[in-house]
Motif scaffolding. Structure first.
Motif, mmCIF file in Angstrom:
data_model
loop_
_atom_site.group_PDB
_atom_site.id
_atom_site.type_symbol
_atom_site.label_atom_id
_atom_site.label_comp_id
_atom_site.label_asym_id
_atom_site.label_seq_id
_atom_site.Cartn_x
_atom_site.Cartn_y
_atom_site.Cartn_z
ATOM 1 N N SER A 1 24.721 14.885 3.722
ATOM 2 C CA SER A 1 25.511 16.087 3.901
ATOM 3 C C SER A 1 26.713 16.225 4.247
ATOM 4 N N ARG A 2 27.851 17.133 3.838
ATOM 5 C CA ARG A 2 29.107 17.303 4.133
ATOM 6 C C ARG A 2 29.148 18.124 5.375
ATOM 7 N N SER B 1 34.650 19.880 6.855
ATOM 8 C CA SER B 1 35.551 19.043 5.944
ATOM 9 C C SER B 1 35.938 19.651 4.684
ATOM 10 N N LEU C 1 36.705 19.928 0.756
ATOM 11 C CA LEU C 1 36.235 19.365 -0.455
ATOM 12 C C LEU C 1 37.300 18.356 -1.053
ATOM 13 N N LEU C 2 38.563 19.014 -0.986
ATOM 14 C CA LEU C 2 39.663 18.429 -1.626
ATOM 15 C C LEU C 2 40.852 17.867 -0.837
ATOM 16 N N ASP D 1 41.901 25.970 0.140
ATOM 17 C CA ASP D 1 40.836 25.352 1.044
ATOM 18 C C ASP D 1 41.157 23.739 1.085
#
Length: 69
Positions: free
Chosen positions: A2-3, A7, A9-10, A36
């Motif tokens: 899992s993230r 953090s 995403l990009l 984001d």
């Protein structure tokens, strides 16, 4: 796996070398298009101090890298 919730995403890496006149506009455009995203600026300019001259665009930068040249 899992993230981590904080953090991005990009991550967007913006390399720059002696292009202060373009760097601020690029950073602002990326921040507006991808609010984001993590914005990483890699500065290999001959002159120091690019980061200080990027206000207010500097507020959007997540990480600023200036390697020893």
């Amino acid at each position: 796996m899992s993230r981590h919730p904080l953090s991005p995403l990009l991550s967007i890496v913006i390399p720059t070398a002696d292009r202060q006149e373009y760097a601020a506009g690029t950073i602002e455009a990326v921040a507006a298009a991808c609010p984001d995203a993590e914005i990483v600026v890699s500065d290999t300019s001959a002159e120091e101090g690019l980061f200080a001259r990027l206000s207010p665009a500097a507020a959007a930068i997540t990480r600023y890298i200036r390697p020893e040249i």
